[in-house]
Design an enzyme around this catalytic site. Sequence first.
Site, PDB file in Angstrom:
ATOM      1  CE1 TYR A 104      -0.140   1.854  -9.585  1.00 12.16           C
ATOM      2  CE2 TYR A 104       2.178   1.425  -9.142  1.00 12.16           C
ATOM      3  CZ  TYR A 104       0.844   1.294  -8.798  1.00 12.16           C
ATOM      4  OH  TYR A 104       0.515   0.605  -7.659  1.00 12.16           O
ATOM      5  CE1 TYR A 184      -1.025   3.416  -5.828  1.00 12.59           C
ATOM      6  CE2 TYR A 184       1.246   2.748  -5.444  1.00 12.59           C
ATOM      7  CZ  TYR A 184      -0.091   2.680  -5.101  1.00 12.59           C
ATOM      8  OH  TYR A 184      -0.495   1.905  -4.048  1.00 12.59           O
TER       9      TYR A 184
HETATM   10  P1  NAD Z   1      -7.756  -3.365  -4.325  1.00 13.06           P
HETATM   11  O1  NAD Z   1      -7.651  -2.852  -5.713  1.00 13.06           O
HETATM   12  O2  NAD Z   1      -7.978  -4.809  -4.126  1.00 13.06           O
HETATM   13  O3  NAD Z   1      -8.893  -2.571  -3.533  1.00 13.06           O
HETATM   14  C1  NAD Z   1      -9.242  -1.232  -3.802  1.00 13.06           C
HETATM   15  C2  NAD Z   1     -10.763  -1.164  -3.822  1.00 13.06           C
HETATM   16  O4  NAD Z   1     -11.143   0.208  -4.004  1.00 13.06           O
HETATM   17  C3  NAD Z   1     -11.373  -1.946  -5.000  1.00 13.06           C
HETATM   18  O5  NAD Z   1     -12.352  -2.869  -4.532  1.00 13.06           O
HETATM   19  C4  NAD Z   1     -12.006  -0.867  -5.875  1.00 13.06           C
HETATM   20  O6  NAD Z   1     -13.219  -1.284  -6.499  1.00 13.06           O
HETATM   21  C5  NAD Z   1     -12.267   0.238  -4.854  1.00 13.06           C
HETATM   22  N1  NAD Z   1     -12.335   1.559  -5.500  1.00 13.06           N
HETATM   23  C6  NAD Z   1     -11.405   2.116  -6.310  1.00 13.06           C
HETATM   24  N2  NAD Z   1     -11.841   3.319  -6.752  1.00 13.06           N
HETATM   25  C7  NAD Z   1     -13.078   3.491  -6.208  1.00 13.06           C
HETATM   26  C8  NAD Z   1     -14.035   4.538  -6.303  1.00 13.06           C
HETATM   27  N3  NAD Z   1     -13.811   5.617  -7.072  1.00 13.06           N
HETATM   28  N4  NAD Z   1     -15.191   4.416  -5.614  1.00 13.06           N
HETATM   29  C9  NAD Z   1     -15.429   3.316  -4.858  1.00 13.06           C
HETATM   30  N5  NAD Z   1     -14.555   2.295  -4.731  1.00 13.06           N
HETATM   31  C10 NAD Z   1     -13.396   2.385  -5.405  1.00 13.06           C
HETATM   32  O7  NAD Z   1      -6.409  -2.903  -3.570  1.00 13.06           O
HETATM   33  P2  NAD Z   1      -5.848  -3.320  -2.127  1.00 13.06           P
HETATM   34  O8  NAD Z   1      -4.655  -4.164  -2.306  1.00 13.06           O
HETATM   35  O9  NAD Z   1      -6.951  -3.790  -1.256  1.00 13.06           O
HETATM   36  O10 NAD Z   1      -5.305  -1.906  -1.634  1.00 13.06           O
HETATM   37  C11 NAD Z   1      -6.043  -1.030  -0.789  1.00 13.06           C
HETATM   38  C12 NAD Z   1      -5.219   0.228  -0.520  1.00 13.06           C
HETATM   39  O11 NAD Z   1      -3.937  -0.109   0.013  1.00 13.06           O
HETATM   40  C13 NAD Z   1      -4.948   1.080  -1.767  1.00 13.06           C
HETATM   41  O12 NAD Z   1      -5.047   2.437  -1.418  1.00 13.06           O
HETATM   42  C14 NAD Z   1      -3.527   0.755  -2.137  1.00 13.06           C
HETATM   43  O13 NAD Z   1      -2.890   1.838  -2.803  1.00 13.06           O
HETATM   44  C15 NAD Z   1      -2.909   0.484  -0.773  1.00 13.06           C
HETATM   45  N6  NAD Z   1      -1.754  -0.419  -0.885  1.00 13.06           N
HETATM   46  C16 NAD Z   1      -1.897  -1.779  -0.916  1.00 13.06           C
HETATM   47  C17 NAD Z   1      -0.774  -2.586  -1.008  1.00 13.06           C
HETATM   48  C18 NAD Z   1      -0.838  -4.084  -0.964  1.00 13.06           C
HETATM   49  O14 NAD Z   1       0.196  -4.682  -0.727  1.00 13.06           O
HETATM   50  N7  NAD Z   1      -1.985  -4.727  -1.166  1.00 13.06           N
HETATM   51  C19 NAD Z   1       0.493  -2.013  -1.105  1.00 13.06           C
HETATM   52  C20 NAD Z   1       0.597  -0.627  -1.110  1.00 13.06           C
HETATM   53  C21 NAD Z   1      -0.530   0.154  -0.985  1.00 13.06           C
END
Ligand code: NAD
Length: 388
Positions: A104, A184
């Site tokens: 971030y 972020y």
């Molecule tokens: P992650 O990073 O494991 O998964 C995100 C996926 O998106 C990745 O596989 C990445 O390759 C894909 N991606 C990113 N940019 C891309 C693009 N331009 N084109 C195609 N694919 C793309 O993250 P996560 O933990 O699975 O989180 C998923 C969502 O949930 C996110 O939006 C994140 O902000 C939100 N989130 C998750 C948590 C958590 O506790 N895991 C907490 C808050 C928010």
Amino acid sequence: MASQNRVDLDGNPIKPITICMIGAGGFIGSHLCEKLMAETPHKVLALDVYNDKIKHLLEPDSLPWADRIQFHRLNIKNDSRLESLVRMADLTINLAAICTPADYNTRPLDTIYSNFIDAIPVVKYCSGNNKRLIHFSTCEVYGKTIGSFLPKDSPLRQDPAYYVLSEDASPCIFGPIEKQRWSYACAKQLIERLIYAEGAENGMDFTIVRPFNWIGPRMDFIPGIDGPSEGVPRVLACFSNNLLRHEPLKLVDGGQSQRTFIYIKDAIEAVLLMIENPARANGHIFNVGNPNNEVTVKQLAEMMTKVYAKVSGEPLLETPTIDISSEEFYGVGYDDSDKRIPDMTIINKQLGWNPKTSLWDLLESTLTYQHRTYAEAVKQATSKPAAS
Ligand code: NAD
């Protein structure tokens, strides 16, 4: 096995739908795909730049759900196939994001583009084609609690009115612009506002999810094993990496921040309820977390060292933790939320959902996975002689 006679929360039969899942190859996407394949008749168009975490669902062709999941390798920044894939589906779920705190303040432009600019076409395609959107935001949109601005000894700090975070009442409190950590949260807040406005002005059906620290197997990567050696993943993977290497867990600024952790499998139950109960979920923003699993990051580290010793059979670390400043660990421009307790009233009322798994139990199953998946590879990597 996917049952054909499934009903929603109001007793109506659930019709099979097609879901365009963007970011399906990530941590949350992989668990959601698993759930949809194992327990529902729905089809998934899985979009991502990577598919390592869902390979077990894509191959071999003889898998019982082989005709219900299709992987499309694409980057939503620059791929003209995106709109037709949104159009082919009944529902789009957008998970794609840069979402690791270490990025971030060090990659603020990529963070803002990924979380705001790149998500705009997805919102536009859903709105323009009358498609439903479930968008993944974050609990970080709340920023700091009101209570954090009270004097340290104020009794009001103990009053939930000053720290519980509720979707329809709490403000979003971020630090100054030079604290780039908030890039972020701010980008996520603005995309939430855009989605909300598409709902209000153009009637788009949407649901916004605010995850509160979902953790479990397949979260992020272990540096030097299945990710870059210099990479800094989220806290679960950082601490797992330290445990696997038998080194003290690094506590940023003493690990005094408080967090609530929820098991990924509990959280995925909530997402499935949103998918299958659109009439109850549309137009809502949902906190998804476990208010009963609150600890400081220092307490999390201590618990993880105990759980890891139990599941690995290895002795407890002699020095379980060491302190490190946020500037040394994350660089300039870092800042933090003090405490994150989700108000569960809305999700409970709309979807009747509650989290189940205790912190100890979720760490036990997650660290068992980490140990089985990585311990041998870490051992081999650390026993190799250093390159001269
Ligand atoms: P992650 O990073 O494991 O998964 C995100 C996926 O998106 C990745 O596989 C990445 O390759 C894909 N991606 C990113 N940019 C891309 C693009 N331009 N084109 C195609 N694919 C793309 O993250 P996560 O933990 O699975 O989180 C998923 C969502 O949930 C996110 O939006 C994140 O902000 C939100 N989130 C998750 C948590 C958590 O506790 N895991 C907490 C808050 C928010």
